[in-house]
Design a protein around this motif. Structure first.
Motif, PDB file in Angstrom:
ATOM      1  N   HIS A 152      28.093  29.258  43.780  1.00  0.00           N
ATOM      2  CA  HIS A 152      29.223  28.475  43.269  1.00  0.00           C
ATOM      3  C   HIS A 152      30.469  28.820  44.087  1.00  0.00           C
ATOM      4  O   HIS A 152      31.007  29.920  43.959  1.00  0.00           O
ATOM      5  N   HIS A 175      33.951  26.750  46.542  1.00  0.00           N
ATOM      6  CA  HIS A 175      34.688  25.503  46.770  1.00  0.00           C
ATOM      7  C   HIS A 175      35.303  25.431  48.163  1.00  0.00           C
ATOM      8  O   HIS A 175      35.545  26.449  48.800  1.00  0.00           O
ATOM      9  N   HIS A 209      34.516  20.337  42.948  1.00  0.00           N
ATOM     10  CA  HIS A 209      34.681  19.629  41.679  1.00  0.00           C
ATOM     11  C   HIS A 209      34.413  18.138  41.861  1.00  0.00           C
ATOM     12  O   HIS A 209      35.212  17.435  42.481  1.00  0.00           O
ATOM     13  N   GLU A 261      29.951  20.588  41.451  1.00  0.00           N
ATOM     14  CA  GLU A 261      30.281  21.089  40.110  1.00  0.00           C
ATOM     15  C   GLU A 261      30.796  19.901  39.295  1.00  0.00           C
ATOM     16  O   GLU A 261      31.916  19.443  39.492  1.00  0.00           O
ATOM     17  N   ASP A 308      32.925  31.724  42.865  1.00  0.00           N
ATOM     18  CA  ASP A 308      33.823  30.618  42.517  1.00  0.00           C
ATOM     19  C   ASP A 308      35.037  30.604  43.437  1.00  0.00           C
ATOM     20  O   ASP A 308      36.147  30.269  43.015  1.00  0.00           O
ATOM     21  N   HIS A 355      37.876  29.633  45.908  1.00  0.00           N
ATOM     22  CA  HIS A 355      38.601  28.377  46.164  1.00  0.00           C
ATOM     23  C   HIS A 355      39.435  28.500  47.437  1.00  0.00           C
ATOM     24  O   HIS A 355      40.322  27.695  47.673  1.00  0.00           O
TER      25      HIS A 355
END
Ligand SMILES: [Zn+2]
Length: 409
Positions: free
Chosen positions: A147, A149, A182, A201, A306, A308
């Motif tokens: 996971h 981004h 996202h 996601e 996660d 970013h």
């Protein structure tokens, strides 16, 4: 002889009194070594993982005081970050403002401390620096992230390309990562420096579902109506040949009572550690409940950076065994300071975060801290040569501690 002993005693007492911060830090460094935390811990068993090690580059260890502080600031839950910032800014402003000096000096000092704290916070998010890396002895496992981004996410760092994400992972020992923006499907897989795998996601009805593999576009409106509709997404992902994982903090915050429904609807697994500030405080007691549910139904449990594009370090890695299935297929390896975020009240962060950081130091990091403190202490303790101005050069200092000063003029 008695005179020498007396002088030594005076010097020692004076050193202690004049440099309370340095000596307190030294004491804390030694004290925290009595309650050590390992560099890594298995998030499922709570034990030190066999065959996985945290390797710190030389530059990271040489700069340990800075490296460790920036890491510790990265692994704060959102609430603990606010509490830590508020307490330290206030304490340093008071300390600076109440010290003796002219009004201008006191104002300057009152601003300097808080400014330093804010700069450290910004540094934790943005400063390029050496980072620790996970190394595993087992060639049968893949070090993977499920996971992460890019700038394609609305809250991704502007300009944070897939190449940047891959380099970020590679520096920390990852061999592969799913890219899960996202509601934007990742469709530019690459193999170097690590494998980037397709994913997305999906945000549906207060839940984020991390979809891994051959994902296809969906009409999110269909799954956004109510909890039942949301749970239908797992069947749709299976039709596409993809897996669906329930992400943190959403199932904890919005669907804690629905987890058995998630299982019935076909969820393939749960995140049990997620390094995002809003998710890192997931409490150990709740993690234990999710683990029990996942073990019962042979579901995957995973850790998620996660990432970013903000922050240089991950708090978690996965050791994935391609030959195994379900609960046994993945080992979640985390930094203990990250797992502890959910166990301490937010208001304690100003002292529990430094304490957790100190306890987790390796001996080489601890030696680096002690060396830095002693170097600064010696530099500051040695009196300036009479008549020399307060420069920053060591040349302005006399190395003869007991040299008799000539009266000026
Ligand atoms: Zn995410």
């Amino acid at each position: 002889m008695a005179v020498i002993a007396l002088i030594t005693k005076i010097v020692r007492v004076n050193l202690l009194r004049r440099h309370p911060i340095a000596f307190s830090l030294l004491a804390l460094l030694l004290w925290s070594a009595l309650e050590p935390l390992p560099g890594l811990v298995d998030a499922v068993t709570g034990t030190v993982p066999a065959g996985a090690d945290l390797v710190r580059p030389t530059a990271y260890t040489v700069l340990a005081p800075l490296s460790n502080v920036l890491d510790a600031l990265t692994f704060l839950s959102a609430q603990r970050a606010k509490a830590l910032l508020a307490v330290w800014v206030l304490a340093l402003a008071l300390w600076g403002g109440l010290r003796r000096g002219t009004l201008a000096q006191r104002l300057g000092r009152a601003l300097l401390g808080p400014l330093a704290i804010v700069l450290l916070g910004v540094g934790a998010v943005l400063l390029p620096r050496p980072v620790p890396s996970l190394v595993t002895a087992d060639s049968g496992v893949t070090v993977i992230d499920y996971h992460a981004h890019t700038a394609a996410s609305h809250d991704g760092r502007p300009g944070w390309r897939a190449e940047d994400l891959a380099a970020w992972h590679a520096a920390q020992g990852f061999q592969a990562s799913y890219v899960t923006d996202h509601n934007v499907i990742f469709n530019q897989p690459m193999d170097e420096p690590i494998r980037l795998l397709p994913g997305v996601e999906w945000s549906v009805y207060g839940q984020h579902v991390v979809a891994l593999g051959a994902v296809a576009p969906i009409d999110r409106g269909v799954y956004d109506r109510d909890p039942r509709a949301m749970l239908g997404l797992f069947a749709e992902l299976h039709r596409q040949g993809a897996l669906g994982l329930a992400s943190l903090p959403e199932y904890w915050e919005h669907h804690w009572g629905d987890l058995t429904d998630f299982v019935a609807a076909g969820v393939d697994g749960f995140e049990i550690v997620n390094c995002a500030p809003r998710a890192i405080g997931f409490p150990a007691a709740l993690r234990a409940q999710v683990l029990q549910l996942a073990a019962q139904h042979d579901l995957l449990v995973v850790g998620a950076s996660d990432n970013h594009g903000w922050g240089k370090v991950t708090c978690v890695w996965n050791l994935s065994s391609p030959s195994a299935h379900g609960y046994a297929a993945n080992h979640v390896i985390a930094r203990p300071i990250a797992l502890a975020q959910g166990d301490w009240d937010a208001w304690t962060a100003a002292y529990t975060q430094p304490w957790l950081m100190l306890r987790a130091l390796s001996w080489s990091e601890r030696s680096s801290w002690i060396t830095w403190i002693l170097v600064i202490l010696i530099y500051r303790a040695v009196p300036r040569r009479a008549g020399d101005s307060a420069g920053i050069g060591i040349l302005a200092r006399s190395l003869e501690l007991f040299k008799v000063r000539r009266p000026p003029g």
